[in-house]
Design a protein around this motif. Structure first.
Motif: not given
Ligand code: AMP
Length: 172
Positions: A20, A22, A120, A126-127, A152
């Protein structure tokens, strides 16, 4: 979109686990110019006349959502992790790679069926955002758009948002 916001975002490889990358926003928050620019640019992403209230997702959605609401003269509604909200709540759970996560909102947070901008820091799979959209609809709100600092785009996050448009300051 590429702009100077990008210059304040630090890549930290292998956090929180191997593979990952970050996207660390703490240099952006620490910079007076970067922080101001990010709020000013978020305010331009979506027409403020198209929504009534801002909902932010805990916890980095709070960092950007509250100053944005203050700037635009809107109210702020927190979407929180489980067990934090004191009054009657609605919940939505969603799948993670391992296990599930949950987001919660007060049942009376969106009375009068307001139009909602969801804020956010980052859209990945996107979950989290999809769960926030479902949660807002459950308590009578209308999600109008999602405003993010980072998207992303190599992940299919946008496709999960059930027709709600997403706008980001920086796309990777
Ligand atoms: P998701 O549900 O996968 O879209 O993840 C979104 C949440 O996870 C966001 O609120 C971000 O704070 C955190 N997050 C997920 N991937 C990353 C990343 N590569 N870098 C920083 N934060 C992330």
């Amino acid at each position: 979109m590429s702009n100077s916001i990008e210059s304040y975002i630090r890549d930290v490889p292998d956090f929180p686990k191997p593979g990952i990358v970050f996207k660390d926003i703490t240099p952006l928050l620490a910079s007076p110019e970067g922080l101001q620019l990010s709020i000013d640019m978020l305010a331009e992403l979506v027409d403020p006349d198209s929504y009534d209230v801002i909902a932010g997702i805990e916890s980095r959605g709070f960092i950007f959502g509250v100053p944005l609401a203050t700037k635009l003269g809107k109210g702020f509604v927190p979407i929180r992790k489980p067990g934090k909200l004191p009054y009657t709540r609605e919940s939505v759970s969603y799948e993670l790679e391992y296990g599930t996560d949950t987001v919660e909102i007060h049942t009376d947070a969106l009375e009068g069926t307001p139009r909602v901008l969801i804020v956010d820091d980052l859209l990945a799979t996107g979950g989290t955002m999809a769960a926030a959209i479902e949660l807002i609809r459950k308590v009578g709100g209308t999600p109008v758009a999602c405003a993010l600092v980072i998207e992303l785009s190599f992940l299919p996050g946008r496709a999960k948002l059930d027709g709600v448009p997403a706008h980001a300051l920086v796309t990777y």
